[in-house]
Design a protein around this motif. Structure first.
Motif, short mmCIF file in Angstrom:
data_model
loop_
_atom_site.label_atom_id
_atom_site.label_comp_id
_atom_site.label_asym_id
_atom_site.label_seq_id
_atom_site.Cartn_x
_atom_site.Cartn_y
_atom_site.Cartn_z
N ARG A 274 -16.27 33.96 19.12
CA ARG A 274 -16.38 35.09 20.84
C ARG A 274 -15.25 36.21 21.30
N ASP B 212 -16.24 26.68 26.16
CA ASP B 212 -17.24 26.97 27.43
C ASP B 212 -16.68 28.28 28.24
N ASP C 263 -15.96 32.26 29.02
CA ASP C 263 -16.49 33.30 30.67
C ASP C 263 -15.25 33.64 30.85
N SER D 7 -23.02 35.40 25.29
CA SER D 7 -22.02 34.47 25.64
C SER D 7 -22.22 33.81 27.06
MG LIG Z 1 -21.52 29.15 28.92
#
Ligand SMILES: [Mg+2]
Ligand SMILES: NC(=O)C1=CN([C@@H]2O[C@H](COP(=O)(O)OP(=O)(O)OC[C@H]3O[C@@H](n4cnc5c(N)ncnc54)[C@H](O)[C@@H]3O)[C@@H](O)[C@H]2O)C=CC1
Ligand SMILES: CC(C)CC(=O)C(=O)O
Length: 362
Positions: free
Chosen positions: A100, A246, A250, A278
């Motif tokens: 990411r 996760d 964000d 994402s």
């Molecule tokens: Mg997520």
């Protein structure tokens, strides 16, 4: 080059449509086939990840994925909930390495909620382990407590676990990625409280011995969450577990201006990949032609680079995105005074036009 296209729910269908048009504009020998997934598949076939969709994904070289989920499915039994589709794809395809990248385009420095000087030039890479941790650990469920503060009360539990090979392989991915960048890895854990993450820290340290040219620092996740908004440019590669990754990704998305700007690639050992933004299905803006498609378009660029080794085509998409942003076009989430607001489709049109122009020019 065979791509399974799985738009999913909510804004998933709108943003994937734009990424597909961008891929088509490149005029590469790409074969694309679409299927239902998530809530849309549940409505049509009674399951969020039907056999036929899973087979399509497994037989493809790459998957272009939108997003799944909607509040209206929150009361379904867990195995039938849309989110199980993306978890199932990650598990069945063995997509353990999630990249990411949080890159702040110069034109979007003013769109971030942080001061410009903190994020100008930002380029960090979050590498999230994607098939282990508390998201997949068994057992889990609900039961009557036999001990704890309230014996006899209803309780729920999940299992956080990581095996040594799972940590080793993601650590190798992180160190190798850092070698191609600024040679620094921050391993994020909660070793001060959790046994799973003391183990994580020990194994990452052990693997680091094979990468003496890369600097390794360890950071607790609570501090990492704070440092990401205090001094984000101090990071290079961040490697962490499924749940922390996760959450932190964000958070990192806002350093780039919007969650609509954060692409991702999820890879297995065969370099087969699933490429998705994402973010989630954003039911609050779904169907309104408001969503930012750039995270999905940039995920398609990652697909060309990672799975198909089409560096030139990937560059072409990324350059097109830069030029569109430089021309002042913005979806609502990244709009600011003095720029021009466009819809999801309008942004897709602009990227396609920028690509077509570079192809015409040669
Ligand atoms: Mg997520
Ligand atoms: N990989 C996946 O399919 C994921 C699915 N989900 C699911 O998505 C649903 C919604 O979850 P939320 O927590 O609301 O997260 P979300 O990421 O869908 O939305 C969070 C906020 O960001 C905005 N946003 C997201 N993407 C955007 C875009 N491209 N352009 C402009 N604004 C955007 C939304 O409007 C919303 O205000 C849930 O059912 C959740 O389980 C959530 C994350 C990942
Ligand atoms: C919907 C979840 C399964 C995943 C998620 O939030 C993510 O991968 O970012």
């Amino acid at each position: 080059m065979k791509i399974a296209v799985l738009p999913g729910d909510g804004i998933g269908t709108e943003i994937v449509a734009e990424a597909v048009r961008v891929l088509q504009a490149l005029e590469l020998p790409i074969e694309m086939e679409s299927a239902l997934v998530g809530g849309a598949a549940y409505e049509a076939h009674g399951h969020p990840l039907p056999e036929s969709t899973l087979k399509l994904a497994m037989d493809a070289d790459a998957v272009l994925f939108g997003a799944v989920g909607d509040w209206k499915y929150d009361k379904l039994d867990r195995p039938l909930r849309p989110e199980q589709a993306i978890l199932g794809l990650r598990k069945h395809l063995g997509l353990f390495a999630n990249f990411r990248p949080a890159i702040c385009y110069p034109e979007l420095v003013g769109a971030s909620s942080l001061k410009p000087e903190l994020i100008a030039g930002l380029d960090i890479l979050i590498i999230r382990e994607l098939t282990g941790d508390i998201y997949f650990g068994q057992p889990r469920g609900r039961r009557t407590a036999t001990d704890g503060h309230f014996p006899g009360a209803e309780e729920a539990f999940d299992t956080m676990r990581y095996s040594k090979p799972e940590i080793e392989r993601i650590a190798h991915v992180a160190f190798q990625a850092a070698r191609k960048r600024n040679k620094k890895v921050t391993s994020v854990d909660k070793a001060n409280v959790l046994e799973t993450f003391q183990f994580w820290k020990d194994v990452v340290t052990e693997v680091h011995a094979q990468y003496p040219d890369v600097e390794l620092e360890h950071m607790y996740v609570d501090n990492a969450a704070m440092q990401l908004v205090r001094a984000p440019k101090k990071f290079d590669v961040v490697v962490t577990g499924n749940m922390f990754g996760d959450i932190l990704s964000d958070e990192a998305s806002m350093l780039t201006g919007s969650i609509g700007m954060l692409p991702s690639a999820s890879l297995n050992t065969k370099n087969q990949g699933l490429y998705e933004p994402s973010h989630g299905s954003a039911p609050d803006i779904a169907g309104k032609n408001l969503a930012n498609p750039l995270a999905t378009i940039l995920s398609a660029a990652m697909m060309l680079r990672f799975t198909f080794n089409q560096t030139e085509a990937a560059d072409r998409i990324e350059r097109a995105v830069s030029s569109v942003l430089a021309s002042g076009l913005r979806t609502t989430d990244i709009w600011s005074e003095g720029t021009t607001k466009v819809s999801t489709r309008g942004m897709g049109d602009a990227v396609v036009a920028a690509i077509t122009k570079t192809i015409t020019k040669g």
